[in-house]
Design an enzyme around this catalytic site. Structure first.
Site, short mmCIF file in Angstrom:
data_model
loop_
_atom_site.label_atom_id
_atom_site.label_comp_id
_atom_site.label_asym_id
_atom_site.label_seq_id
_atom_site.Cartn_x
_atom_site.Cartn_y
_atom_site.Cartn_z
CG ASP A 135 -2.51 0.56 1.00
OD1 ASP A 135 -2.49 1.63 0.72
OD2 ASP A 135 -3.14 -0.40 0.75
CG HIS A 168 -5.35 3.53 0.96
ND1 HIS A 168 -4.93 2.09 0.93
CD2 HIS A 168 -6.56 3.87 0.57
CE1 HIS A 168 -6.19 1.50 0.37
NE2 HIS A 168 -7.22 2.61 0.16
#
Length: 599
Positions: A135, A168
């Site tokens: 990520d 995120h």
């Protein structure tokens, strides 16, 4: 040729406030009895033999019998149960609320109840399973993750800097592994898991395939059991697909978000659409698939993805929306499964998540829900007795895409068809079903015939019914050419209950005693047991051996249990059944086949 860029999936952050903690209630040893009579009567007839007792009515011919200090619950129960009109005399047990963490924002985590996480945590809260989060990086110092984030890899720069400059990645990691019951923030799915952080996406949320490919290979080579990919794009790439296969061929479970472009054309999203990945869509408050969640035949499961409370960099918390935040629920559930069964491969865990899902939408697998909405409790229960994947291996028909639990059309080959469940029954299973009790004993079929790992560890043809599971053993003489699973024992194991620790009734007057388990079988369950059994000799009535072959030994004394939400009945557990005494006085068999399947 430049590598394809992928967009991080939708995230909406809303700051939330804290909530007061909840403290679990502790159980105590029972000191009183609950007694029910078969017919209305003066209770003094029953308790006269016991001095200094206080009796309080509870309704429905049921009474709370308060025992004096020092009187044994077991002794008093045995004395009272000897009375001919006593249906049951059971300890006044205390219950505890299911594992409810004291994290202040737990009440904002509506998804946990929907996917049965609280009940799953009664079985396990997770062990040190390595989950790679590919990520934007992770805030390893966040109090919910601190101490459980391994040294990671920056696939963009080749360094070890995995700091999160977007938020995120930290949000995804929190849903997987935020510490539970620590009095801080939220509870993640797997409290004991460790996160392997890999930064493959820029602060803008864009991720080059080259970085994602490097990240997948690095995670696989550095101990990841699970890889979470809350990222994707609409363009397929053989290079990215090859990296996914590299991981799955080495036993790693790859979980990916389905994407948020349903309104923009609903194209397949990669890597989720690769057949090796577990593709997760997003559901809302009412279990509906959201309007943004991509759908299609590649979907495996859905999980909540709207207003999901999670972690943000800088010790923060927020609400997040998108399939990015549905995917981590599945990754965390997979880690709980691996905690219980570390021997399982990623493919095995994928199967368990699929067969344990709550079927939603069209019966069977469909293009919106896949196999259904994630059910964490059913998944960890299934893991305890998992012996092989039932999906995709038909015993009849030869279709490699076969789903034995999907409804089928009425057949033209003479097999018996049940529109109630959409399944068929034929051959040796049909003859056995019809000869030994049919619907009252076994219930409707809830699967087709298919190949599964049998009780002896070898592949065998099986079929599931509402109350049982058949194994086809043509090498045995009838009636043992069909073997019945020890389904009562199996369900108790899945519930984390050891029947060898249950209270033993011992021999009781007027009852049938089983020395093997030191339990007695009394009315009205005794008559039911004696009326039914496997057919051995063709003579009228059922012998002891015939009844024993069908139901097995009693594993418990009669006890009060909630068999499903809102249904409280008297039950007695057997090796192959659960007898239930309902308020109308009828004895029924529990739907253990359905419970074994998590349906």
């Amino acid at each position: 040729m430049p590598a394809r860029s992928g967009l991080l999936l939708l995230i909406i952050f809303v700051v939330v406030a804290g909530l007061p903690p909840v403290t679990p209630v502790q159980a105590a040893h029972p000191t009183d009895l609950i007694v029910k009579f078969a017919v209305p009567q003066d209770t003094t007839d029953v308790v006269r033999a016991l001095k200094a007792l206080k009796v309080e009515p509870l309704g429905e011919q049921t009474y709370l019998v308060r025992l004096p200090a020092g009187m044994s619950v077991e002794w008093a129960g045995n004395r009272i149960r000897q009375h001919k009109n006593v249906v049951y005399a059971v300890p006044d047990y205390e219950r505890t609320i299911t594992r409810t963490p004291n994290d202040p924002l737990r009440e904002r985590q509506w998804a946990l109840g929907t996917i049965a996480a609280y009940d799953a945590w009664d079985i396990t809260t997770g062990g040190p399973i390595v989950v790679a989060v590919i990520d934007t990086g992770i805030d390893a110092s966040h109090p919910e993750l601190e101490g459980r984030v391994l040294g990671g890899f920056n696939a963009i720069t080749g360094s070890t800097d995995v700091s999160d400059d977007n938020g995120h990645g930290t949000a995804v990691a929190g849903l997987i592994a935020a510490s539970g019951d620590n009095g801080v923030g939220i509870a993640g799915m797997c409290w004991g898991c460790v996160i392997l952080p890999i930064k493959a996406c820029l602060s803008s949320g864009r991720c080059r395939d080259s970085s994602v490919i490097s990240a997948i290979r690095w995670a696989t080579d550095n101990g990841a059991r699970i890889i979470n990919l809350s990222l994707g794009g609409t363009l397929a790439s053989p290079a990215l697909h090859e990296a996914v296969r590299y991981a799955t061929e080495r036993g790693v479970l790859v979980v990916a978000a389905s994407g948020n472009e349903r309104a923009e054309g609903n194209a397949p999203n990669y890597p989720a659409a690769y057949p090796e990945t577990v593709a997760i869509g997003a559901s809302g408050y009412s279990d509906e698939v959201t309007g943004f969640s991509n759908t299609g035949e590649f979907i495996d499961l859905v999980a909540p993805g709207v207003d999901i409370a999670t972690t943000t960099p800088g010790d923060g918390y927020a609400l997040a929306t998108g399939t990015s935040f549905a995917s981590p629920f599945a990754s965390g559930a997979a880690a709980l499964i691996m905690t219980i069964r570390p021997d399982l491969s990623g493919a095995d865990v994928r199967c368990i998540l699929s067969v344990a899902a709550d079927d939603r939408g069209a019966p069977g697998r469909d293009g919106e829900y896949g196999y259904g909405r994630l059910n964490v409790l059913a998944a960890v229960q299934t893991a305890t007795t998992y012996g092989g994947c039932p999906l995709g291996t038909p015993a009849v028909g030869g279709n490699p895409g076969f789903d034995p639990f999907a409804r089928v059309e009425p057949p033209a080959d003479g097999r018996l068809y049940f529109p109630e469940t959409g399944h068929t029954l034929g051959g040796g299973f049909r003859a056995y079903w019809e000869q030994n009790g049919g619907l009252p004993i076994f219930g409707f079929p809830v699967s087709e015939e298919f190949t599964e790992i049998g009780s002896d560890g070898r592949p065998v043809t099986v079929q599931y019914f509402e109350r049982h599971r058949f194994e086809w053993r043509p090498e045995n003489q009838p009636p043992y050419h069909v073997l019945l699973s020890r389904i009562g024992d199996t369900i108790l194991q899945r519930q984390g209950r050891d029947w060898t620790t249950f209270e033993r009734s011992g021999p009781l007057a007027g009852c049938l005693y089983f020395a093997e388990t030191n339990q007695s079988l009394c009315e009205p369950f005794l008559s039911y047991w004696q009326r039914n059994g496997l057919e051995f000799d063709g003579r009228p009535g059922k012998s002891y051996a015939e009844s024993l072959a069908l139901f097995g030994l009693p594993l418990s004394a009669p006890r009060v249990e909630e068999t499903r939400p809102g249904t409280v009945v008297i039950v007695q557990w057997f090796e192959r059944a659960r007898f239930e005494l309902h308020p109308d006085g009828k004895v029924l068999l529990g739907l253990l086949g359905n419970e074994l399947l998590g349906r």
